[in-house]
Motif scaffolding. Structure first.
Motif, PDB file in Angstrom:
ATOM      1  N   ASP A 163       0.730  -1.079   0.010  1.00 28.71           N
ATOM      2  CA  ASP A 163       0.024  -0.241   0.022  1.00 28.71           C
ATOM      3  C   ASP A 163       0.824   1.308  -0.134  1.00 28.71           C
ATOM      4  O   ASP A 163       0.613   2.211  -0.689  1.00 28.71           O
ATOM      5  CB  ASP A 163      -1.053  -0.119   1.252  1.00 28.71           C
ATOM      6  CG  ASP A 163      -2.002  -1.207   0.846  1.00 28.71           C
ATOM      7  OD1 ASP A 163      -2.246  -1.487  -0.185  1.00 28.71           O
ATOM      8  OD2 ASP A 163      -2.263  -1.549   2.229  1.00 28.71           O
ATOM      9  N   LEU A 205       2.346   1.781  -3.615  1.00 26.34           N
ATOM     10  CA  LEU A 205       1.130   2.275  -4.587  1.00 26.34           C
ATOM     11  C   LEU A 205       0.893   3.592  -4.303  1.00 26.34           C
ATOM     12  O   LEU A 205       0.733   4.452  -5.291  1.00 26.34           O
ATOM     13  CB  LEU A 205      -0.028   1.276  -4.293  1.00 26.34           C
ATOM     14  CG  LEU A 205       0.057  -0.198  -4.716  1.00 26.34           C
ATOM     15  CD1 LEU A 205      -1.572  -0.784  -4.359  1.00 26.34           C
ATOM     16  CD2 LEU A 205       0.297  -0.232  -6.221  1.00 26.34           C
ATOM     17  N   GLU A 206       0.740   4.041  -3.217  1.00 27.50           N
ATOM     18  CA  GLU A 206       0.557   5.686  -2.713  1.00 27.50           C
ATOM     19  C   GLU A 206       1.794   6.431  -3.187  1.00 27.50           C
ATOM     20  O   GLU A 206       1.600   7.594  -3.659  1.00 27.50           O
ATOM     21  CB  GLU A 206       0.496   5.883  -1.017  1.00 27.50           C
ATOM     22  CG  GLU A 206       0.130   7.161  -0.618  1.00 27.50           C
ATOM     23  CD  GLU A 206      -0.115   7.118   0.676  1.00 27.50           C
ATOM     24  OE1 GLU A 206      -0.402   8.373   1.297  1.00 27.50           O
ATOM     25  OE2 GLU A 206      -0.061   6.167   1.435  1.00 27.50           O
ATOM     26  N   LYS A 207       3.149   5.859  -3.105  1.00 30.76           N
ATOM     27  CA  LYS A 207       4.343   6.478  -3.578  1.00 30.76           C
ATOM     28  C   LYS A 207       4.009   6.916  -5.159  1.00 30.76           C
ATOM     29  O   LYS A 207       4.460   7.591  -5.639  1.00 30.76           O
ATOM     30  CB  LYS A 207       5.506   5.871  -3.089  1.00 30.76           C
ATOM     31  CG  LYS A 207       6.605   6.712  -3.459  1.00 30.76           C
ATOM     32  CD  LYS A 207       6.836   7.970  -2.495  1.00 30.76           C
ATOM     33  CE  LYS A 207       8.174   8.772  -2.782  1.00 30.76           C
ATOM     34  NZ  LYS A 207       8.271   9.909  -2.058  1.00 30.76           N
ATOM     35  N   ILE A 208       3.972   5.578  -5.790  1.00 29.66           N
ATOM     36  CA  ILE A 208       3.665   5.651  -6.990  1.00 29.66           C
ATOM     37  C   ILE A 208       2.721   6.674  -7.558  1.00 29.66           C
ATOM     38  O   ILE A 208       3.043   7.281  -8.470  1.00 29.66           O
ATOM     39  CB  ILE A 208       3.458   4.277  -7.654  1.00 29.66           C
ATOM     40  CG1 ILE A 208       4.535   3.091  -7.447  1.00 29.66           C
ATOM     41  CG2 ILE A 208       3.064   4.398  -9.249  1.00 29.66           C
ATOM     42  CD1 ILE A 208       4.272   2.012  -7.686  1.00 29.66           C
ATOM     43  N   LYS A 209       1.644   6.830  -6.951  1.00 35.26           N
ATOM     44  CA  LYS A 209       0.632   7.724  -7.203  1.00 35.26           C
ATOM     45  C   LYS A 209       1.089   9.328  -7.131  1.00 35.26           C
ATOM     46  O   LYS A 209       0.915  10.001  -7.961  1.00 35.26           O
ATOM     47  CB  LYS A 209      -0.948   7.618  -6.428  1.00 35.26           C
ATOM     48  CG  LYS A 209      -1.847   8.225  -7.005  1.00 35.26           C
ATOM     49  CD  LYS A 209      -3.096   8.118  -5.922  1.00 35.26           C
ATOM     50  CE  LYS A 209      -4.236   8.926  -6.431  1.00 35.26           C
ATOM     51  NZ  LYS A 209      -5.290   8.424  -5.386  1.00 35.26           N
ATOM     52  N   GLU A 210       1.686   9.564  -6.076  1.00 32.50           N
ATOM     53  CA  GLU A 210       2.073  10.942  -5.813  1.00 32.50           C
ATOM     54  C   GLU A 210       3.352  11.046  -6.927  1.00 32.50           C
ATOM     55  O   GLU A 210       3.362  12.347  -7.542  1.00 32.50           O
ATOM     56  CB  GLU A 210       3.036  10.912  -4.299  1.00 32.50           C
ATOM     57  CG  GLU A 210       1.801  10.626  -3.204  1.00 32.50           C
ATOM     58  CD  GLU A 210       2.888  10.868  -1.670  1.00 32.50           C
ATOM     59  OE1 GLU A 210       4.245  10.725  -1.938  1.00 32.50           O
ATOM     60  OE2 GLU A 210       2.105  10.606  -0.935  1.00 32.50           O
ATOM     61  N   GLU A 239       3.331  10.044  -9.996  1.00 29.44           N
ATOM     62  CA  GLU A 239       2.778  10.273 -11.304  1.00 29.44           C
ATOM     63  C   GLU A 239       1.946  11.415 -11.289  1.00 29.44           C
ATOM     64  O   GLU A 239       1.941  12.395 -12.185  1.00 29.44           O
ATOM     65  CB  GLU A 239       1.635   8.839 -11.279  1.00 29.44           C
ATOM     66  CG  GLU A 239       2.177   7.627 -11.578  1.00 29.44           C
ATOM     67  CD  GLU A 239       1.011   6.613 -11.832  1.00 29.44           C
ATOM     68  OE1 GLU A 239       0.049   7.037 -11.451  1.00 29.44           O
ATOM     69  OE2 GLU A 239       1.322   5.700 -12.203  1.00 29.44           O
ATOM     70  N   GLU A 240       1.516  12.057  -9.995  1.00 28.73           N
ATOM     71  CA  GLU A 240       0.945  13.508 -10.212  1.00 28.73           C
ATOM     72  C   GLU A 240       2.016  14.387 -10.205  1.00 28.73           C
ATOM     73  O   GLU A 240       1.781  15.483 -10.921  1.00 28.73           O
ATOM     74  CB  GLU A 240       0.140  13.619  -8.692  1.00 28.73           C
ATOM     75  CG  GLU A 240      -1.117  12.699  -8.556  1.00 28.73           C
ATOM     76  CD  GLU A 240      -1.812  12.698  -7.433  1.00 28.73           C
ATOM     77  OE1 GLU A 240      -1.269  13.769  -6.408  1.00 28.73           O
ATOM     78  OE2 GLU A 240      -2.726  12.233  -7.069  1.00 28.73           O
ATOM     79  N   SER A 244       2.913  14.588 -13.769  1.00 30.13           N
ATOM     80  CA  SER A 244       1.918  15.179 -14.545  1.00 30.13           C
ATOM     81  C   SER A 244       1.911  16.765 -14.475  1.00 30.13           C
ATOM     82  O   SER A 244       1.473  17.460 -15.523  1.00 30.13           O
ATOM     83  CB  SER A 244       0.588  14.720 -14.372  1.00 30.13           C
ATOM     84  OG  SER A 244       0.195  15.219 -12.939  1.00 30.13           O
TER      85      SER A 244
END
Length: 489
Positions: free
Chosen positions: A150, A153-158, A160-161, A164
């Motif tokens: 988890d 996954l949270e680090k990957i989401k950060e 990616e943002e 972007s």
């Protein structure tokens, strides 16, 4: 879920050998003996583990996974496997050069059948114990793994943002425009400093811009009822979009060329050009460029003070060639008898200091100078006592008398020869009136006016004309030194 392979392909993971592509290899079915079959299943390391379903005649292993001693050739030329052969050469052990586990290589002596069966059973039990595909980690370790997953996954989401939101560190403007000469050529601004002053003044409102396609889709009725959110950020930087507009207007580059330079589609270029033309038309149109009587007097050159101290504005008309409409009935409206082709026509007003203080909208080329002056709206800005300098073709004396203004034009020839005073006045007005011609030349140096205006720009050409007139004021004051030397007797 494991990848599915056809019956003509090797079933070992990461192996894509097939009978059609590698006919020189031999393909072998799984053995019938259950014990040996399980050793094969364990050796090839399928994701299904012990639950891997072996289909007779269709689940194959190519000869590349066996050693040379295990693959023999019959007299007929066909390959066969030696008894007890097990695949051992795979990608994960560098095709047999690195062994992942210690194997027993000592030869066994002759023993009874019972001891042989017990040893084989122990080997299978050991193999199953070492590769328990269906086993699960302890509960504590499982919770730790889930927590780490988890967090990852949270680090990957950060990340990616963050990616972007990242923009190119250096804009296309910085790569193209280095010196003041580059800025004068590509943007028509006098220097880099002047360009950046202009950009910083419009950047706060430009960041909230709504693109033309979105505004058209929403409609006016919706925009009046609720606040329209700005369009999302595109892959181009905002300053590059303004630079694209400058290249289109100042340099005259076509949309297809701009699409190649900026790496976007032609429709995107068209959308950006139309959006920025309307945006700058609204922003620059809100600036009060009409100078008061006090401002005109304070900035008036000496020659104007000498010959016409009450002049408020110098006016003249200019024309731009446009494409001819296909309909014959519409051809007569933009046709100019002065230019002998279809044109757009506009009135421009210049203060004695050289600043553009009035720019009318574009009219069709067939309109006369007098009618254009009446419809342009400049008469509403004049005050009693003002003087307007123009060419002989502007027969607007009666229109100016209505608002209490006076027309200054070269005197018409009424005798065989002008008097000395009329000659001096004619020469002085001609030399002073040339100022508006020089300003019009500045506007026409925006190369978008070099070619005939396509009718597809009919809805945006007024905005572009106004933007060119407004931005021409950022080129700095005109040089009066040469004019003063020319006036000296």
């Amino acid at each position: 879920m494991a990848e599915t392979k056809s019956s003509q392909t090797c079933c070992a993971p990461f192996c894509f050998n097939s009978k059609k592509k590698q006919p020189y290899l031999s393909f072998h079915s799984f053995p019938i003996d259950d014990m040996l079959k399980r050793r094969w299943i364990w050796a090839i390391r399928r994701e299904e583990g012990p639950t891997f379903i072996v289909r007779k005649g269709s689940t194959l292993v190519c000869s590349k996974h066996f050693t040379e001693d295990e693959v023999r050739v019959r007299e007929s030329g066909r390959n066969y496997l030696t008894p007890q052969a097990v695949p051992s050469r795979f990608t994960w052990n560098n095709w047999g050069e690195v062994q992942l586990r210690q194997t027993r290589t000592a030869k066994r002596g002759v023993c009874c059948v019972q001891e042989e069966a017990e040893m084989e059973s122990a080997d299978v039990a050991l193999l199953v114990q070492e590769h328990d595909y269906d086993s699960r980690p302890p509960p504590g370790e499982c919770n730790m793994l889930l927590g780490a997953l988890d967090e990852a996954l949270e680090k990957i989401k950060e990340l990616e943002e963050l990616v972007s939101r990242l923009t190119i560190s250096r804009s296309l403007l910085d790569r193209w425009c280095v010196s003041d000469e580059d800025f004068r050529y590509f943007t028509r601004f006098s220097s880099k400093n002047m360009f950046m002053v202009f950009w910083r003044s419009i950047e706060p409102s430009a960041s909230k811009i709504v693109y033309w396609s979105k505004a058209k889709r929403i409609g006016i009725s919706t925009a009046e009822k609720e606040v329209v959110k700005p369009s999302p950020q595109r892959k181009m930087q905002l300053i590059d979009e303004f630079f694209m507009f400058c290249l289109r207007v100042a340099v005259g580059l076509r949309e297809r060329v701009l699409a190649e330079l900026f790496g976007v589609s032609t429709s995107t270029v068209s959308r950006i050009i139309i959006t920025w033309a309307n945006y700058l038309y609204l922003v620059l149109g809100s600036i009060q460029i009409w100078m008061t009587r006090e401002q005109v007097n304070r900035t008036m050159p000496v020659k104007f003070q000498q010959y016409c101290p009450n002049v408020r504005v110098i006016i003249d008309c200019t024309e731009f060639r446009c494409e001819s409409p296909e309909a014959i009935t519409l051809h007569s409206e933009p046709f100019s008898t002065y230019k002998s082709h279809t044109t757009f026509k506009a009135l421009i007003g210049v203060a004695p200091c050289g600043a553009i203080t009035f720019a009318s909208k574009l009219f069709t080329g067939s309109v006369s100078d007098k009618e254009l002056t009446r419809q342009s709206g400049i008469l509403d800005l004049l005050e009693p006592g003002d003087e307007v300098m123009a060419d002989k073709g502007f027969l607007i004396g009666k229109l100016l008398e209505v608002v209490g203004a006076k027309l200054i034009i070269p005197p018409f020839k009424h005798r065989d020869q002008f008097s000395r005073e009329e000659t001096e006045r004619t020469q002085a007005i001609a030399r002073l009136r040339i100022l508006v011609e020089r300003v019009i030349r500045r506007v026409k140096e925006y190369h978008i006016w070099d070619c005939p205006i396509p009718l597809t720009l009919a809805g945006t050409v007024n905005q572009m004309w106004s933007c060119c007139c407004m931005m021409a004021n950022y080129q700095g004051p005109l040089d009066f030194e040469g004019e003063v030397k020319y006036w000296k007797e």
